[in-house]
Design a protein around this motif. Structure first.
Motif, PDB file in Angstrom:
ATOM      1  N   ARG A  42     -37.443  36.591  -0.821  1.00  0.00           N
ATOM      2  CA  ARG A  42     -38.221  37.566  -1.589  1.00  0.00           C
ATOM      3  C   ARG A  42     -37.866  37.507  -3.070  1.00  0.00           C
ATOM      4  O   ARG A  42     -38.733  37.647  -3.931  1.00  0.00           O
ATOM      5  N   ASP A  43     -36.595  37.267  -3.367  1.00  0.00           N
ATOM      6  CA  ASP A  43     -36.189  37.121  -4.765  1.00  0.00           C
ATOM      7  C   ASP A  43     -36.857  35.905  -5.397  1.00  0.00           C
ATOM      8  O   ASP A  43     -37.307  35.965  -6.542  1.00  0.00           O
ATOM      9  N   MET A  46     -40.455  36.786  -6.121  1.00  0.00           N
ATOM     10  CA  MET A  46     -40.560  37.666  -7.285  1.00  0.00           C
ATOM     11  C   MET A  46     -40.344  36.898  -8.586  1.00  0.00           C
ATOM     12  O   MET A  46     -41.082  37.094  -9.561  1.00  0.00           O
ATOM     13  N   HIS A  50     -43.103  36.451 -11.511  1.00  0.00           N
ATOM     14  CA  HIS A  50     -42.754  36.935 -12.840  1.00  0.00           C
ATOM     15  C   HIS A  50     -42.869  35.810 -13.877  1.00  0.00           C
ATOM     16  O   HIS A  50     -43.383  36.023 -14.986  1.00  0.00           O
ATOM     17  N   HIS A  69     -49.148  39.732 -11.936  1.00  0.00           N
ATOM     18  CA  HIS A  69     -48.611  41.098 -11.933  1.00  0.00           C
ATOM     19  C   HIS A  69     -48.909  41.783 -10.595  1.00  0.00           C
ATOM     20  O   HIS A  69     -48.043  42.464 -10.029  1.00  0.00           O
ATOM     21  N   GLU A  72     -46.535  40.533  -8.051  1.00  0.00           N
ATOM     22  CA  GLU A  72     -45.241  41.204  -8.192  1.00  0.00           C
ATOM     23  C   GLU A  72     -45.262  42.578  -7.524  1.00  0.00           C
ATOM     24  O   GLU A  72     -44.320  42.943  -6.820  1.00  0.00           O
ATOM     25  N   GLU A  73     -46.319  43.328  -7.764  1.00  0.00           N
ATOM     26  CA  GLU A  73     -46.418  44.669  -7.188  1.00  0.00           C
ATOM     27  C   GLU A  73     -46.459  44.620  -5.660  1.00  0.00           C
ATOM     28  O   GLU A  73     -45.829  45.439  -4.991  1.00  0.00           O
ATOM     29  N   LEU A  75     -45.255  42.208  -3.726  1.00  0.00           N
ATOM     30  CA  LEU A  75     -43.942  41.775  -3.244  1.00  0.00           C
ATOM     31  C   LEU A  75     -42.930  42.907  -3.323  1.00  0.00           C
ATOM     32  O   LEU A  75     -42.118  43.089  -2.415  1.00  0.00           O
ATOM     33  N   LEU A  76     -42.987  43.677  -4.389  1.00  0.00           N
ATOM     34  CA  LEU A  76     -42.091  44.822  -4.525  1.00  0.00           C
ATOM     35  C   LEU A  76     -42.368  45.855  -3.436  1.00  0.00           C
ATOM     36  O   LEU A  76     -41.443  46.381  -2.818  1.00  0.00           O
ATOM     37  N   ALA A  77     -43.644  46.118  -3.179  1.00  0.00           N
ATOM     38  CA  ALA A  77     -43.998  47.062  -2.117  1.00  0.00           C
ATOM     39  C   ALA A  77     -43.497  46.563  -0.769  1.00  0.00           C
ATOM     40  O   ALA A  77     -43.013  47.351   0.044  1.00  0.00           O
ATOM     41  N   GLN A  79     -40.862  44.657  -0.308  1.00  0.00           N
ATOM     42  CA  GLN A  79     -39.404  44.831  -0.311  1.00  0.00           C
ATOM     43  C   GLN A  79     -39.042  46.272  -0.030  1.00  0.00           C
ATOM     44  O   GLN A  79     -38.145  46.552   0.767  1.00  0.00           O
ATOM     45  N   ILE A  80     -39.723  47.204  -0.661  1.00  0.00           N
ATOM     46  CA  ILE A  80     -39.421  48.630  -0.469  1.00  0.00           C
ATOM     47  C   ILE A  80     -39.753  49.021   0.976  1.00  0.00           C
ATOM     48  O   ILE A  80     -38.955  49.710   1.609  1.00  0.00           O
TER      49      ILE A  80
END
Length: 85
Positions: A42-43, A46, A50, A69, A72-73, A75-77, A79-80
Motif C-alpha cells: 500500500r505504501d 501511495m 503521489h 489525486h 491517493e484518496e 488508497l488512503l480510504a 488503508q483506513i
C-alpha cells in the motif's frame, strides 16, 4: 531554442516517469491481489500515485493530476478501512 523545446523535453521526461510509475502501480496491485497482507504494498501504491500527481502538475496535465489525486484518496480510504477491520 524555441519555446516549445523545453516543454517537449519536459513531456518526454514525464512520459518516462509515467511508464515507471505505471509499472510500479501494476506490480504492486498484482502483489496486493495475491497477498493482501503484503507489507509495503500500500505504501508503494501511495508513493507511485503521489509521484504521478506531482509529475503531472509540473507539466500542466491537470486531468492526470486529478486522477492521481483521486487514486491517493481511494488508497488512503482502503488503508483506513483495513485498519478498522
Amino acid at each position: 531554442m524555441s519555446d516549445a523545446e523545453p516543454q517537449t523535453r519536459n513531456l518526454a521526461l514525464f512520459a518516462e516517469e509515467l511508464a515507471d510509475q505505471l509499472e510500479l502501480l501494476n506490480a504492486s496491485l498484482l502483489q496486493l491481489e495475491s497477498d493482501p497482507a503484503s507489507p509495503g504494498c500500500r505504501d508503494s501504491l501511495m508513493r507511485a500515485a503521489h509521484t504521478l500527481k506531482g509529475a503531472a502538475r509540473m507539466v500542466g496535465l491537470t486531468p492526470l493530476e486529478r486522477l492521481a489525486h483521486a487514486m491517493e484518496e481511494l488508497l488512503l480510504a482502503a488503508q483506513i478501512g483495513r485498519a478498522h477491520v
